[in-house]
Design a protein around this motif. Structure first.
Motif, PDB file in Angstrom:
ATOM      1  N   ARG A   4     -24.330 -18.266  64.291  1.00  0.00           N
ATOM      2  CA  ARG A   4     -25.381 -17.075  64.405  1.00  0.00           C
ATOM      3  C   ARG A   4     -26.623 -17.442  64.124  1.00  0.00           C
ATOM      4  NH1 ARG A   4     -27.487 -17.096  59.071  1.00  0.00           N
ATOM      5  NH2 ARG A   4     -26.136 -16.324  57.614  1.00  0.00           N
ATOM      6  N   ALA A   6     -29.948 -15.663  62.685  1.00  0.00           N
ATOM      7  CA  ALA A   6     -30.267 -14.413  62.000  1.00  0.00           C
ATOM      8  C   ALA A   6     -31.739 -14.378  61.869  1.00  0.00           C
ATOM      9  CB  ALA A   6     -29.432 -14.567  60.702  1.00  0.00           C
ATOM     10  N   PRO A   7     -32.510 -14.129  62.697  1.00  0.00           N
ATOM     11  CA  PRO A   7     -33.920 -13.887  62.269  1.00  0.00           C
ATOM     12  C   PRO A   7     -34.354 -12.552  61.902  1.00  0.00           C
ATOM     13  CG  PRO A   7     -33.548 -13.437  64.755  1.00  0.00           C
ATOM     14  CD  PRO A   7     -32.289 -13.941  64.214  1.00  0.00           C
ATOM     15  N   THR A   8     -35.399 -12.719  60.950  1.00  0.00           N
ATOM     16  CA  THR A   8     -36.163 -11.667  60.453  1.00  0.00           C
ATOM     17  C   THR A   8     -37.304 -11.182  61.351  1.00  0.00           C
ATOM     18  OG1 THR A   8     -35.410 -12.107  58.135  1.00  0.00           O
ATOM     19  CG2 THR A   8     -37.189 -10.352  58.447  1.00  0.00           C
ATOM     20  N   GLU A  40     -32.169  -9.401  61.612  1.00  0.00           N
ATOM     21  CA  GLU A  40     -32.225  -8.802  60.294  1.00  0.00           C
ATOM     22  C   GLU A  40     -33.258  -7.854  60.074  1.00  0.00           C
ATOM     23  OE1 GLU A  40     -30.710 -12.223  57.549  1.00  0.00           O
ATOM     24  OE2 GLU A  40     -29.104 -11.926  58.519  1.00  0.00           O
ATOM     25  N   TYR A 208     -30.787  -7.973  50.866  1.00  0.00           N
ATOM     26  CA  TYR A 208     -30.484  -9.395  51.914  1.00  0.00           C
ATOM     27  C   TYR A 208     -28.839  -9.832  51.405  1.00  0.00           C
ATOM     28  CZ  TYR A 208     -30.023 -14.103  53.122  1.00  0.00           C
ATOM     29  OH  TYR A 208     -29.428 -15.309  53.292  1.00  0.00           O
ATOM     30  N   VAL A 212     -26.021 -10.017  54.299  1.00  0.00           N
ATOM     31  CA  VAL A 212     -25.609 -11.186  54.873  1.00  0.00           C
ATOM     32  C   VAL A 212     -24.264 -11.513  54.958  1.00  0.00           C
ATOM     33  CG1 VAL A 212     -26.319 -12.649  53.104  1.00  0.00           C
ATOM     34  CG2 VAL A 212     -26.740 -13.559  55.556  1.00  0.00           C
ATOM     35  N   ARG A 226     -29.237 -22.776  58.251  1.00  0.00           N
ATOM     36  CA  ARG A 226     -30.587 -22.167  57.860  1.00  0.00           C
ATOM     37  C   ARG A 226     -31.213 -23.168  56.686  1.00  0.00           C
ATOM     38  NH1 ARG A 226     -27.225 -17.560  54.158  1.00  0.00           N
ATOM     39  NH2 ARG A 226     -26.193 -19.106  52.943  1.00  0.00           N
ATOM     40  N   LEU A 230     -32.131 -21.607  50.769  1.00  0.00           N
ATOM     41  CA  LEU A 230     -31.026 -20.643  50.629  1.00  0.00           C
ATOM     42  C   LEU A 230     -29.928 -21.410  49.944  1.00  0.00           C
ATOM     43  CD1 LEU A 230     -31.641 -18.475  53.599  1.00  0.00           C
ATOM     44  CD2 LEU A 230     -31.893 -17.890  51.422  1.00  0.00           C
TER      45      LEU A 230
HETATM   46  N1  GLU Z   1     -33.006 -13.515  57.989  1.00  0.00           N
HETATM   47  C1  GLU Z   1     -33.029 -14.793  56.989  1.00  0.00           C
HETATM   48  C2  GLU Z   1     -34.266 -15.574  57.339  1.00  0.00           C
HETATM   49  O1  GLU Z   1     -34.943 -15.363  58.534  1.00  0.00           O
HETATM   50  C3  GLU Z   1     -31.943 -15.772  57.408  1.00  0.00           C
HETATM   51  C4  GLU Z   1     -31.022 -15.813  56.377  1.00  0.00           C
HETATM   52  C5  GLU Z   1     -29.666 -16.628  56.504  1.00  0.00           C
HETATM   53  O2  GLU Z   1     -29.541 -17.301  57.538  1.00  0.00           O
HETATM   54  O3  GLU Z   1     -28.864 -16.138  55.902  1.00  0.00           O
HETATM   55  O4  GLU Z   1     -34.741 -16.250  56.689  1.00  0.00           O
END
Ligand code: GLU
Length: 368
Positions: A4, A6-8, A40, A208, A212, A226, A230
């Protein structure tokens, strides 16, 4: 099973975001797997109107495609509510097993926390680089020692968040291990390195860390790529994933087991046990992590200057280590399809140090 993006949607993507997106896309596509897009946008105050559309436009322009319709977290509150209800049925013992030495009854896995940020800061050790603050346990002790007082405060309508309790130090499952494709074996102590974590904020927003995991499970994601900031969160997310499964929250894969075993019988990964790859971060020349306000590295600026998708993808492939030793090669333009030919995790993990971008070299490469 898919990977995936998963952009904010908190601003225009910059070169560091594209580098992470390229890593996620290459990982999924090199396995011949699907790629999903999740916007996101759960943290509404951070969302910039129009940013999600620009992100999708940038991804398409770069040739980083995805399958199906994008999923918006802002449209999934019901699902997060359902997941939270599942977790609320568990005690700490249900989720992690009993502690060896215990003199009190097991507390609920999800408990109310009345502490303000200032209370927590005052009672905590200084934060580390990834801004993780281990909660000092004030309201956990309250519910363990005086559940009536907790009940009374709830009845009074006192403002509170909800936290997920971590196992006690003495319990069997208090340490999380996982293998990361880039950073190798990782080990974190849930009580010591992570601590009880907010899953729903006092303003009612789901955190979050909860959403997630719910989303990855629900969407059947088994490939998570990512930034390395994280890594520690990943241990927490494994704990949350395990608790959700123990609570009976059904993953997409569990709901469609028949199709899964028929299509990918040999993969060791599943949404219950995903493949993890955390990427080195990208710093600017001063050694600070790139921020969305770093204007010159932003996609809007680059596209306005007429750079090509191949220049951007090539630069990010070079940052990933797919164009040989970065200390003696300059980046060269390549398409996403060409990067896929070069992609191998063994090339990424040759150098796990954060990447530093020199603005002069960057400007020279892009002709800025
Ligand atoms: N939305 C998160 C970000 O932009 C991504 C987090 C993830 O990949 O779990 O940093």
């Amino acid at each position: 099973m898919p990977g995936r993006f998963a952009p904010t949607p908190s601003g225009r993507m910059h070169i560091g975001n594209i580098y992470a997106m390229l890593g996620a896309w290459l990982s999924a596509r090199s396995r011949g797997d699907g790629m999903l897009l999740r916007i996101e946008d759960i943290d509404e105050p951070r969302v910039v109107p129009g940013a999600a559309e620009l992100m999708m436009d940038d991804l398409r322009w770069l040739g980083l495609d995805w399958d199906g319709e994008p999923v918006y977290q802002s449209a999934r509150h019901g699902l997060y509510e359902e997941a939270l209800r599942c977790l609320e049925r568990l005690t700490v013992d249900d989720a992690y097993g009993s502690a060896k030495a215990r003199n009190s009854a097991s507390i609920p896995l999800i408990y109310p926390c009345f502490c303000s940020r200032a209370d927590i800061r005052a009672a905590s050790a200084p934060q580390e680089g990834d801004r993780f603050m281990v909660y000092p346990g004030t309201c956990r002790r309250l519910i363990a020692n005086d559940p009536d007082a907790t009940r009374q405060r709830l009845e009074n309508g006192d403002r509170h968040s909800l936290r997920i309790a971590m196992p006690e130090k003495a319990s069997h499952n208090s340490t999380i291990h996982f293998d990361d494709e880039v950073f190798a074996r990782q080990e974190f102590s849930l009580p010591q390195d992570i601590g009880d974590t907010i899953v729903r904020r006092a303003d009612g927003l789901f955190s979050y860390q909860l959403v997630v995991v719910v989303d990855d499970l629900d969407m059947g994601v088994d490939d998570i790529v990512r930034g390395r900031d994280l890594l520690r969160s990943n241990a927490l997310q494994i704990a949350i994933r395990t608790a959700l499964i123990a609570a009976g929250f059904q993953s997409h894969a569990a709901r469609t087991t028949a199709t899964r075993t028929a299509t990918t019988p040999q993969s060791p990964y599943s949404p219950e046990n995903p493949h993890y790859a955390h990427l080195p971060l990208i710093d600017n020349a001063e050694g600070r992590r790139l921020a969305k306000r770093e204007r010159s590295l932003d996609m809007g600026v680059l596209r306005a200057h007429g750079v090509s998708p191949e220049q951007v993808v090539g630069y990010c492939a070079w940052l990933l280590g797919l164009q040989g030793d970065r200390s003696c090669t300059a980046p060269r333009p390549m398409s996403a399809a060409e990067a896929l030919q070069e992609f191998d995790w063994s090339n990424v993990r040759v150098d796990t140090a954060d990447r530093s971008i020199s603005q002069d070299d960057f400007d020279a490469y892009f002709g800025l």
